[in-house]
Design an enzyme around this catalytic site. Structure first.
Site, PDB file in Angstrom:
ATOM      1  N   SER A  88       0.852  -1.190   0.000  1.00 41.12           N
ATOM      2  CA  SER A  88       0.000   0.000   0.000  1.00 41.12           C
ATOM      3  C   SER A  88       0.890   1.243   0.000  1.00 41.12           C
ATOM      4  CB  SER A  88      -0.874  -0.048   1.260  1.00 41.12           C
ATOM      5  OG  SER A  88      -1.974   0.799   1.141  1.00 41.12           O
ATOM      6  N   PRO A  89       0.461   2.294  -0.698  1.00 45.14           N
ATOM      7  CA  PRO A  89       1.301   3.497  -0.730  1.00 45.14           C
ATOM      8  C   PRO A  89       1.517   4.057   0.678  1.00 45.14           C
ATOM      9  CG  PRO A  89      -0.903   3.926  -1.614  1.00 45.14           C
ATOM     10  CD  PRO A  89      -0.768   2.454  -1.453  1.00 45.14           C
TER      11      PRO A  89
ATOM     12  N   CYS B 133       3.615   7.274   2.547  1.00 44.21           N
ATOM     13  CA  CYS B 133       4.501   8.437   2.586  1.00 44.21           C
ATOM     14  C   CYS B 133       5.694   8.142   3.475  1.00 44.21           C
ATOM     15  CB  CYS B 133       3.766   9.643   3.175  1.00 44.21           C
ATOM     16  SG  CYS B 133       2.513  10.309   2.102  1.00 44.21           S
TER      17      CYS B 133
ATOM     18  N   ALA C 144       2.142   8.520  -2.051  1.00 45.55           N
ATOM     19  CA  ALA C 144       1.449   9.695  -2.589  1.00 45.55           C
ATOM     20  C   ALA C 144       2.468  10.686  -3.113  1.00 45.55           C
ATOM     21  CB  ALA C 144       0.609  10.340  -1.488  1.00 45.55           C
TER      22      ALA C 144
ATOM     23  N   GLN D 127       1.401   6.270  -6.689  1.00 45.40           N
ATOM     24  CA  GLN D 127       0.142   6.969  -6.418  1.00 45.40           C
ATOM     25  C   GLN D 127       0.355   8.456  -6.669  1.00 45.40           C
ATOM     26  OE1 GLN D 127      -1.171   7.580  -2.284  1.00 45.40           O
ATOM     27  NE2 GLN D 127      -3.075   6.553  -2.799  1.00 45.40           N
TER      28      GLN D 127
ATOM     29  N   TYR E 262      -8.133  14.201   1.138  1.00 42.49           N
ATOM     30  CA  TYR E 262      -7.291  15.049   0.302  1.00 42.49           C
ATOM     31  C   TYR E 262      -8.130  15.607  -0.858  1.00 42.49           C
ATOM     32  CZ  TYR E 262      -3.619  13.129   3.223  1.00 42.49           C
ATOM     33  OH  TYR E 262      -2.860  12.782   4.304  1.00 42.49           O
TER      34      TYR E 262
ATOM     35  N   ARG F 142      -7.800   5.133  -5.494  1.00 37.49           N
ATOM     36  CA  ARG F 142      -8.104   4.864  -4.068  1.00 37.49           C
ATOM     37  C   ARG F 142      -9.200   5.813  -3.628  1.00 37.49           C
ATOM     38  NH1 ARG F 142      -4.060   3.674   0.925  1.00 37.49           N
ATOM     39  NH2 ARG F 142      -4.337   1.605   0.036  1.00 37.49           N
TER      40      ARG F 142
ATOM     41  N   ARG G  37       1.201  -1.109   7.098  1.00 32.91           N
ATOM     42  CA  ARG G  37       2.097  -1.223   8.262  1.00 32.91           C
ATOM     43  C   ARG G  37       2.730  -2.592   8.404  1.00 32.91           C
ATOM     44  NH1 ARG G  37      -2.365   1.297  12.073  1.00 32.91           N
ATOM     45  NH2 ARG G  37      -3.566   0.229  10.455  1.00 32.91           N
TER      46      ARG G  37
HETATM   47  C1  LIG Z   1       3.574   5.556   7.198  1.00 35.52           C
HETATM   48  C2  LIG Z   1       2.279   5.557   6.425  1.00 35.52           C
HETATM   49  C3  LIG Z   1       2.159   6.365   5.305  1.00 35.52           C
HETATM   50  C4  LIG Z   1       0.982   6.328   4.533  1.00 35.52           C
HETATM   51  N1  LIG Z   1       0.933   7.047   3.368  1.00 35.52           N
HETATM   52  C5  LIG Z   1      -0.119   6.858   2.524  1.00 35.52           C
HETATM   53  C6  LIG Z   1      -0.092   7.372   1.213  1.00 35.52           C
HETATM   54  O1  LIG Z   1       0.898   7.943   0.752  1.00 35.52           O
HETATM   55  N2  LIG Z   1      -1.201   7.194   0.442  1.00 35.52           N
HETATM   56  C7  LIG Z   1      -2.292   6.506   0.889  1.00 35.52           C
HETATM   57  O2  LIG Z   1      -3.266   6.361   0.154  1.00 35.52           O
HETATM   58  N3  LIG Z   1      -2.320   5.964   2.116  1.00 35.52           N
HETATM   59  C8  LIG Z   1      -1.250   6.107   2.931  1.00 35.52           C
HETATM   60  N4  LIG Z   1      -1.245   5.475   4.140  1.00 35.52           N
HETATM   61  C9  LIG Z   1      -2.346   4.569   4.469  1.00 35.52           C
HETATM   62  C10 LIG Z   1      -1.983   3.142   4.094  1.00 35.52           C
HETATM   63  O3  LIG Z   1      -1.718   3.009   2.710  1.00 35.52           O
HETATM   64  C11 LIG Z   1      -3.097   2.155   4.513  1.00 35.52           C
HETATM   65  O4  LIG Z   1      -4.259   2.472   3.784  1.00 35.52           O
HETATM   66  C12 LIG Z   1      -3.390   2.218   5.998  1.00 35.52           C
HETATM   67  O5  LIG Z   1      -2.191   2.271   6.761  1.00 35.52           O
HETATM   68  C13 LIG Z   1      -4.192   0.994   6.453  1.00 35.52           C
HETATM   69  O6  LIG Z   1      -3.512  -0.203   6.132  1.00 35.52           O
HETATM   70  P1  LIG Z   1      -2.656  -1.038   7.209  1.00 35.52           P
HETATM   71  O7  LIG Z   1      -3.595  -1.397   8.347  1.00 35.52           O
HETATM   72  O8  LIG Z   1      -2.196  -2.251   6.445  1.00 35.52           O
HETATM   73  O9  LIG Z   1      -1.526  -0.192   7.705  1.00 35.52           O
HETATM   74  C14 LIG Z   1      -0.096   5.520   4.938  1.00 35.52           C
HETATM   75  C15 LIG Z   1       0.018   4.746   6.097  1.00 35.52           C
HETATM   76  C16 LIG Z   1       1.198   4.735   6.826  1.00 35.52           C
HETATM   77  C17 LIG Z   1       1.316   3.841   8.032  1.00 35.52           C
END
Ligand SMILES: Cc1cc2nc3c(=O)[nH]c(=O)nc-3n(C[C@H](O)[C@H](O)[C@H](O)COP(=O)(O)O)c2cc1C
Length: 355
Positions: free
Chosen positions: A23-24, A26, A58, A100, A182, A230, A324
């Site tokens: 998953s994307p 940052c 992103a 993304q 966003y 997304r 994560r």
């Molecule tokens: C460090 C970090 C950075 C993230 N950056 C983005 C991002 O750039 N774009 C996005 O759509 N979601 C972003 N997210 C959300 C994740 O892509 C994901 O949707 C969210 O963490 C839930 O999934 P998980 O339970 O597997 O962590 C970010 C999450 C984390 C932890």
């Protein structure tokens, strides 16, 4: 080959080796929006770990669309070269390179999370965010500048230009970020959009910007390559964007050439009551997939191989995206394959660890 997590998937000309995507995320580690060695190692190691898609974070389509000044950017040609090196490595190691493209809208101009993530001030380099309406995200955030129609058209073009750069960099999966409160999501949600022109009010009007972005991007992103979006499938707020709205939007996006809807949620308001639990957003991927026939991605608290395998086997989503869990374990797909009794794909350099 099983039909589960480790079955391949063909989307347009791209064959995914399994159903697992990074998953994307940052990394807040850029200067001037430029990818660097951190991104190369971070993303590269997850391709080595066996993910089918490694999606770069992103990436801002214009500078004022960065969440923080350390965000990745794709608003100028200079940013292509370091991305090219990354995309080439991901592909060479069996992953479809993804990126993304994003605009933070009213949530732009904040500090990096490890400095507190608060809105920047004049002395710390704040800039003026833009949004559909001049409604601040929180009382601490700046009230954004309301975009004029002309300014909206410029941002639509910026998304298309970013897509063209992503192509030049060698990415094969492009995801439009229309979630998490966003810019694009701000247009969708009645809670952040109170415009009275053709970009506000009715469902048709609130979705216009999203449709324009998708059409402009699809216009430059080749037919042979997959386009994802997304969305936040619900605001989890009274009077906000709903699951029904998402189904309706997904239907439209499908007709515009979107291949997969990546189903996240929330981000419009800190007051949202989100029922966090393992797989809590899978329901949205499941419903959109069943009601519209478009491919979907499930994301959010997916950490366990059996859980992920069941999501695919039960037809609730076409791919799972893990965030994560991939920070905890870049080799999650190898470990998941072993746990599920599937032959893992192990880079030859690492085979001795598994003998
Ligand atoms: C460090 C970090 C950075 C993230 N950056 C983005 C991002 O750039 N774009 C996005 O759509 N979601 C972003 N997210 C959300 C994740 O892509 C994901 O949707 C969210 O963490 C839930 O999934 P998980 O339970 O597997 O962590 C970010 C999450 C984390 C932890």
């Amino acid at each position: 080959m099983s039909e589960g997590l480790f079955s391949p998937l063909q989307i347009r000309s791209i064959r995914l080796r399994n159903r697992i995507a990074v998953s994307p995320m940052c990394q807040y580690s850029c200067e001037d929006g430029m990818a660097n060695e951190w991104h190369f190692v971070h993303l590269g190691s997850r391709a080595v770990g066996g993910a089918a898609i490694v999606m770069a974070e992103a990436s801002a389509v214009e500078q004022r669309g960065q969440i923080s000044p350390a965000d990745l950017g794709i608003w100028k040609d200079k940013q292509i070269e370091p991305l090219q090196r990354i995309a080439g490595f991901l592909k060479a190691h069996g992953a479809a390179p993804g990126i993304q493209i994003a605009h933070a809208g009213r949530k732009a101009s904040t500090d990096v999370p490890w400095n507190g993530g608060k809105p920047l001030t004049e002395s710390t380099g704040a800039w003026k965010p833009v949004a559909p309406s001049s409604l601040a995200f929180t009382p601490q955030h700046q009230a954004p500048e309301e975009l004029s129609r002309e300014q909206i058209a410029v941002i639509v073009s910026a998304f298309a230009a970013a897509a063209a750069r992503a192509l030049e960099a060698g990415f094969e999966v492009l995801e439009i970020h229309s979630a998490h409160g966003y810019l694009i999501h701000e247009f969708l949600s009645p809670l952040s959009n109170n415009r009275s022109d053709e970009y506000g009010g009715s469902f048709e009007n609130r979705t216009r910007f999203a449709r324009e972005v998708v059409q402009a991007v699809r216009g430059v992103w080749p037919e042979r390559l997959p386009l994802f979006i997304r969305i936040s499938a619900t605001d989890w707020m009274e009077g906000g964007w709903t699951g029904d709205d998402s189904v309706r939007l997904a239907q439209v996006l499908k007709s515009l050439g979107v291949d997969l809807v990546d189903c996240s949620s929330g981000g419009t308001s800190l007051a949202a009551q989100i029922p966090l639990a393992p797989g809590y957003q899978v329901q949205f991927a499941d419903r959109i997939r069943k009601e519209t026939g478009i491919a979907t991605g499930a994301v959010g608290m997916i950490t366990d191989p059996v859980q992920a395998d069941n999501i695919i086997r039960n037809g609730q989503a076409d791919i799972v995206l893990l965030a994560r869990e991939f920070l905890r374990d870049p080799y999650w797909p190898i470990h998941a394959a072993i746990a599920l009794g599937v032959d893992p794909v192990i880079p030859q350099q690492y085979v001795r660890a598994y003998k």
